[in-house]
Design a protein around this motif. Structure first.
Motif, PDB file in Angstrom:
ATOM      1  N   UNK A 168       0.932  -1.195   0.004  1.00 34.46           N
ATOM      2  CA  UNK A 168      -0.376  -0.446   0.110  1.00 34.46           C
ATOM      3  C   UNK A 168       1.049   1.435  -0.335  1.00 34.46           C
ATOM      4  N   UNK A 169       2.122   1.086   1.199  1.00 35.11           N
ATOM      5  CA  UNK A 169       2.760   2.471   0.557  1.00 35.11           C
ATOM      6  C   UNK A 169       3.386   2.256  -0.190  1.00 35.11           C
ATOM      7  N   UNK A 170       3.868   1.329  -1.817  1.00 41.34           N
ATOM      8  CA  UNK A 170       3.971   1.721  -2.712  1.00 41.34           C
ATOM      9  C   UNK A 170       3.191   2.510  -3.397  1.00 41.34           C
ATOM     10  N   UNK A 171       2.253   2.130  -3.481  1.00 43.61           N
ATOM     11  CA  UNK A 171       1.183   2.551  -4.245  1.00 43.61           C
ATOM     12  C   UNK A 171       0.370   3.780  -3.778  1.00 43.61           C
ATOM     13  N   UNK A 172       0.841   4.410  -2.450  1.00 43.66           N
ATOM     14  CA  UNK A 172       0.396   5.287  -2.562  1.00 43.66           C
ATOM     15  C   UNK A 172       1.557   6.602  -2.828  1.00 43.66           C
ATOM     16  N   UNK A 173       2.890   5.827  -2.239  1.00 43.78           N
ATOM     17  CA  UNK A 173       3.793   6.852  -2.760  1.00 43.78           C
ATOM     18  C   UNK A 173       3.820   7.041  -4.629  1.00 43.78           C
ATOM     19  N   UNK A 174       3.663   5.592  -5.110  1.00 44.13           N
ATOM     20  CA  UNK A 174       3.300   6.143  -6.798  1.00 44.13           C
ATOM     21  C   UNK A 174       2.299   6.971  -7.421  1.00 44.13           C
ATOM     22  N   UNK A 175       1.020   7.069  -6.952  1.00 42.60           N
ATOM     23  CA  UNK A 175      -0.444   7.990  -6.702  1.00 42.60           C
ATOM     24  C   UNK A 175       0.428   9.706  -6.400  1.00 42.60           C
ATOM     25  N   UNK A 176       0.597   9.281  -5.864  1.00 40.51           N
ATOM     26  CA  UNK A 176       1.335  10.756  -5.664  1.00 40.51           C
ATOM     27  C   UNK A 176       2.243  12.074  -6.335  1.00 40.51           C
ATOM     28  N   UNK A 177       3.043  10.616  -6.497  1.00 33.41           N
ATOM     29  CA  UNK A 177       4.201  11.579  -7.948  1.00 33.41           C
ATOM     30  C   UNK A 177       3.383  11.761  -9.145  1.00 33.41           C
ATOM     31  N   UNK A 178       1.885  10.909  -9.177  1.00 35.20           N
ATOM     32  CA  UNK A 178       0.727  11.195 -10.065  1.00 35.20           C
ATOM     33  C   UNK A 178       0.458  12.353 -10.600  1.00 35.20           C
ATOM     34  N   UNK A 179       0.098  12.096  -9.107  1.00 36.58           N
ATOM     35  CA  UNK A 179      -0.879  13.867  -8.716  1.00 36.58           C
ATOM     36  C   UNK A 179      -0.549  14.920  -9.058  1.00 36.58           C
ATOM     37  N   UNK A 180       0.615  15.331  -8.461  1.00 30.24           N
ATOM     38  CA  UNK A 180       1.780  16.125  -8.615  1.00 30.24           C
ATOM     39  C   UNK A 180       1.903  16.592  -7.267  1.00 30.24           C
ATOM     40  N   UNK A 181       1.721  18.247  -7.869  1.00 30.61           N
ATOM     41  CA  UNK A 181       1.405  19.246  -5.602  1.00 30.61           C
ATOM     42  C   UNK A 181       0.816  18.455  -5.371  1.00 30.61           C
ATOM     43  N   UNK A 182      -1.257  18.782  -5.812  1.00 30.58           N
ATOM     44  CA  UNK A 182      -2.080  18.232  -5.614  1.00 30.58           C
ATOM     45  C   UNK A 182      -1.648  16.738  -4.438  1.00 30.58           C
ATOM     46  N   UNK A 183      -0.562  16.116  -4.760  1.00 33.28           N
ATOM     47  CA  UNK A 183      -0.819  14.764  -3.722  1.00 33.28           C
ATOM     48  C   UNK A 183      -0.374  15.551  -2.570  1.00 33.28           C
ATOM     49  N   UNK A 184       0.094  16.087  -2.684  1.00 35.01           N
ATOM     50  CA  UNK A 184       0.638  16.679  -0.957  1.00 35.01           C
ATOM     51  C   UNK A 184      -0.534  16.582  -0.203  1.00 35.01           C
ATOM     52  N   UNK A 185      -1.612  17.747  -0.472  1.00 37.43           N
ATOM     53  CA  UNK A 185      -2.750  17.451   0.611  1.00 37.43           C
ATOM     54  C   UNK A 185      -3.359  16.611  -0.022  1.00 37.43           C
ATOM     55  N   UNK A 186      -3.252  15.290  -0.623  1.00 34.64           N
ATOM     56  CA  UNK A 186      -3.993  14.273  -0.526  1.00 34.64           C
ATOM     57  C   UNK A 186      -3.399  12.707   0.464  1.00 34.64           C
TER      58      UNK A 186
END
Length: 229
Positions: A194-212
């Motif tokens: 899950x941590x691996x997927x979350x890190x990938x998703x946050x990079x895919x989101x870009x800056x909005x990934x920080x708020x997520x």
């Protein structure tokens, strides 16, 4: 699996037992590579992608991974997408999941104190050989010889997604282009897949990934390094 993998068992066990545990661990990871590789034409993932094998007829492991990826697609609002490249590629979850399973198997095999490191995706349990919590260095995204963060723990999973080795390889699935907003993201929690997927998703989101990431409930935590510009 396309990366270096190391195993450190800190339990005082007979050498024969340690050898058996190591063989089981690396045997499992080789099995995962054979089944989930997107580069081997005979892998289950490639056969499913080509329509030669129905997902319903695939192995229990592949079915479990596909179900997990579907759940992660929902949890990340579609930013973790095993089909982001236009073909089936669950790699953003599989490496972390495989190491998590390896760690669980080590505990079941009588080695509750260990560290498994797969190219910077790390699962630690218990203590190190000195009886201390494990210390995990996070690579500095602009200096391969330096660390930017050191994490300490006895039961944590640490996954990093970054662009410093493979370039902007994570796609924004909504736009179909490489994500460029973040330099690297490290996620810490109880499950490495899950941590691996979350890190990938946050990079895919870009800056909005920080708020997520900020909205993730405890015990999930994160650290980010922004782009150079």
């Amino acid at each position: 699996m396309g990366t270096a993998i190391s195993l450190d068992v800190a339990d005082d066990l007979p050498s024969e037992t340690l050898h058996e545990l190591a063989e089981d661990t690396f045997g499992w990871l080789r099995e995962v590579d054979a089944r989930f590789s997107t580069y081997r034409d005979d892998s289950e993932v490639c056969r499913v992608d080509r329509g030669e094998l129905r997902a319903a007829d695939a192995s229990a492991d592949l079915r479990a991974v596909l179900a997990a990826c579907a759940g992660l697609w929902t949890a990340t609002d579609g930013f973790f997408d095993a089909y982001a490249t236009g073909r089936l590629d669950p790699s953003g979850y599989v490496k972390g999941w495989a190491v998590q399973v390896a760690s669980d198997r080590l505990v079941a095999g009588g080695a509750p104190n260990h560290c498994v490191n797969a190219g910077g995706d790390v699962r630690v349990r218990g203590h190190d050989a000195d009886g201390e919590p494990w210390r995990i260095g996070v690579r500095h995204p602009w200096d391969a010889a330096a660390t930017c963060l050191v994490l300490t723990g006895t039961d944590i999973a640490v996954a990093t997604s970054g662009v410093y080795e493979r370039g902007h390889h994570v796609l924004d699935p909504r736009r179909g282009v490489p994500a460029t907003g973040l330099r690297s993201v490290t996620v810490v929690g109880p499950d490495l897949g899950v941590a691996d997927a979350y890190a990938t998703a946050a990079v895919a989101m870009g800056a909005p990934g920080l708020a997520w990431l900020d909205r993730l409930p405890s015990p999930w935590q994160h650290a980010v390094v922004p782009p150079t510009s």
